[in-house]
Design an enzyme around this catalytic site. Structure first.
Site, PDB file in Angstrom:
ATOM      1  N   ASP A  16       0.848  -1.202   0.000  1.00 12.46           N
ATOM      2  CA  ASP A  16       0.000   0.000   0.000  1.00 12.46           C
ATOM      3  C   ASP A  16       0.879   1.245   0.000  1.00 12.46           C
ATOM      4  O   ASP A  16       0.579   2.234  -0.679  1.00 12.46           O
ATOM      5  CB  ASP A  16      -0.864   0.070   1.256  1.00 12.46           C
ATOM      6  CG  ASP A  16      -1.755  -1.138   1.444  1.00 12.46           C
ATOM      7  OD1 ASP A  16      -2.908  -1.105   1.013  1.00 12.46           O
ATOM      8  OD2 ASP A  16      -1.279  -2.131   2.031  1.00 12.46           O
ATOM      9  N   THR A 125      -7.183  -1.106  -1.766  1.00  9.72           N
ATOM     10  CA  THR A 125      -6.083  -2.078  -1.697  1.00  9.72           C
ATOM     11  C   THR A 125      -6.031  -2.737  -0.316  1.00  9.72           C
ATOM     12  O   THR A 125      -4.986  -3.213   0.105  1.00  9.72           O
ATOM     13  CB  THR A 125      -4.723  -1.416  -2.028  1.00  9.72           C
ATOM     14  OG1 THR A 125      -4.505  -0.338  -1.116  1.00  9.72           O
ATOM     15  CG2 THR A 125      -4.669  -0.914  -3.452  1.00  9.72           C
ATOM     16  N   PHE A 166      -6.299 -12.458   0.939  1.00 13.58           N
ATOM     17  CA  PHE A 166      -6.415 -11.744   2.213  1.00 13.58           C
ATOM     18  C   PHE A 166      -7.490 -10.644   2.214  1.00 13.58           C
ATOM     19  O   PHE A 166      -8.351 -10.601   3.098  1.00 13.58           O
ATOM     20  CB  PHE A 166      -5.054 -11.143   2.617  1.00 13.58           C
ATOM     21  CG  PHE A 166      -5.121 -10.363   3.903  1.00 13.58           C
ATOM     22  CD1 PHE A 166      -5.032 -11.006   5.122  1.00 13.58           C
ATOM     23  CD2 PHE A 166      -5.322  -8.989   3.893  1.00 13.58           C
ATOM     24  CE1 PHE A 166      -5.137 -10.300   6.311  1.00 13.58           C
ATOM     25  CE2 PHE A 166      -5.431  -8.275   5.077  1.00 13.58           C
ATOM     26  CZ  PHE A 166      -5.336  -8.930   6.289  1.00 13.58           C
ATOM     27  N   ASN A 167      -7.431  -9.693   1.285  1.00 20.71           N
ATOM     28  CA  ASN A 167      -8.344  -8.539   1.341  1.00 20.71           C
ATOM     29  C   ASN A 167      -9.811  -8.966   1.280  1.00 20.71           C
ATOM     30  O   ASN A 167     -10.675  -8.314   1.864  1.00 20.71           O
ATOM     31  CB  ASN A 167      -8.076  -7.569   0.184  1.00 20.71           C
ATOM     32  CG  ASN A 167      -6.781  -6.806   0.370  1.00 20.71           C
ATOM     33  OD1 ASN A 167      -6.244  -6.744   1.472  1.00 20.71           O
ATOM     34  ND2 ASN A 167      -6.270  -6.236  -0.708  1.00 20.71           N
ATOM     35  N   HIS A 240       1.787  -6.444  -4.660  1.00 20.55           N
ATOM     36  CA  HIS A 240       0.377  -6.500  -5.060  1.00 20.55           C
ATOM     37  C   HIS A 240      -0.255  -5.140  -5.382  1.00 20.55           C
ATOM     38  O   HIS A 240      -0.737  -4.902  -6.489  1.00 20.55           O
ATOM     39  CB  HIS A 240      -0.468  -7.107  -3.930  1.00 20.55           C
ATOM     40  CG  HIS A 240       0.017  -8.422  -3.411  1.00 20.55           C
ATOM     41  ND1 HIS A 240      -0.108  -9.588  -4.114  1.00 20.55           N
ATOM     42  CD2 HIS A 240       0.610  -8.756  -2.227  1.00 20.55           C
ATOM     43  CE1 HIS A 240       0.376 -10.594  -3.395  1.00 20.55           C
ATOM     44  NE2 HIS A 240       0.818 -10.114  -2.251  1.00 20.55           N
TER      45      HIS A 240
HETATM   46 CA   LIG Z   1      -3.083  -3.589   1.161  1.00 25.26          CA
END
Ligand SMILES: [Ca+2]
Length: 312
Positions: A16, A125, A166-167, A240
């Protein structure tokens, strides 16, 4: 070129942080605000991290704290194994002078969209809690969202379970709200972000730029690569989140395929999976452009120019 207006909704987080860096001084992007959510670490920590990154880079972007807990599940999933105790282990920052805005992140998203001409791209994100809460609190914002470019999900293998990323698993209900919103979604999932591995030669390339922004990148990647190796056995971690902003800067960066995508919010084993109908079995209209490939060289060129935009 007219600047693309974006709201970065994030949980910094090393990747991020690089996404904020990439967007922060880019001539093609105007960041209206950074809204923060719990995810990689608690909300208190991710908010502090967002402020630290902005202060370090001299970015005058307002930071709003959002939701500290998923919409329905009571326990927040964290990722301390990857991002460390602070959520951003590695770089050492000066004492923090900046503060978050008084307005809640969800309220900011609603206000910004309602006051807009429908020209704002949402770039989540982290877990999708803030975006989904905004959609539920004020549904009139939904048609005002130009598009959503999110990092999350996968049509192949997950990274928390074999099924889930994960997110999405961190707040699958929120992801369900977003994927059923009807707005155009670009899903930047693990299928492409695992192709942009930040190998030591990439870190060396950025280190040679020799500026404070390059230093931040190197310090971030030092910790990130170490934990990625411990957890997944890779020499370079997948970067990512910056694939989102990079794909907005260069519309040819990704190869995408429209797919009907449904978030699994029912099962046990596959909870949080983004079920992407790759072959179109369901004959249901696609609700997401799912990223299936990425121009890796072009991506690292965009990261390099993003770092160079900060000058000396
Ligand atoms: Ca993130």
């Amino acid at each position: 070129m007219e600047k693309q207006k974006v709201i970065l909704d994030c949980d910094p987080g090393h990747d991020d942080a690089v996404n904020i860096l990439l967007a922060g001084k880019n001539s093609g992007i105007e960041v209206l605000g950074i809204t923060v959510v719990a995810g990689n670490q608690s909300l208190e920590k991710t908010t502090k991290n967002a402020l630290n990154i902005c202060q370090y880079l001299g970015l005058n972007i307002p930071v709003y704290a959002g939701c500290g807990q998923p919409m329905i599940r009571d326990k927040q999933l964290l990722a301390g194994d990857i991002h460390g105790e602070s959520g951003l282990d590695g770089p050492v920052f000066e004492p923090l002078k900046r503060k978050e805005e008084a307005e809640h992140g969800v309220q900011f998203i609603i206000r910004a969209l309602m006051e807009s001409d429908g020209d704002i791209i949402l770039v989540p994100t982290g877990p999708l809690t803030n975006i989904a809460m905004a959609m539920r609190m004020e549904p009139r914002i939904i048609p005002k969202i130009k598009r959503i470019v999110l990092m999350g999900g996968c049509y192949q293998l997950g990274n928390v379970t074999p099924a889930a990323e994960f997110n999405i698993i961190a707040d699958a209900d929120a992801a369900h709200v977003v994927f059923t919103s009807g707005r155009p979604i670009t899903m930047v999932g693990l299928d492409v972000t695992r192709k942009v591995l930040c190998y030591p030669q990439v870190v060396e390339r950025m280190e040679k730029i020799g500026t404070p922004a390059a230093r931040l990148f190197v310090d971030l990647m030092g910790h990130f690569n170490k934990s990625q190796k411990q957890v997944f056995g890779w020499e370079g971690g997948p970067l990512h989140d910056p694939v989102t902003i990079a794909s907005i800067l260069d519309p040819n960066l990704l190869v995408t395929k429209p797919m009907y995508t449904e978030v699994d919010i029912r099962s046990v084993q596959s909870y949080g999976r983004t079920n992407c109908d790759f072959f179109g079995y369901s004959h249901r209209a696609a609700n997401a452009d799912v990223a299936v490939d990425i121009d890796v060289d072009r991506f690292w060129d965009l990261i390099e120019s993003g770092i160079r935009a900060y000058g000396s």
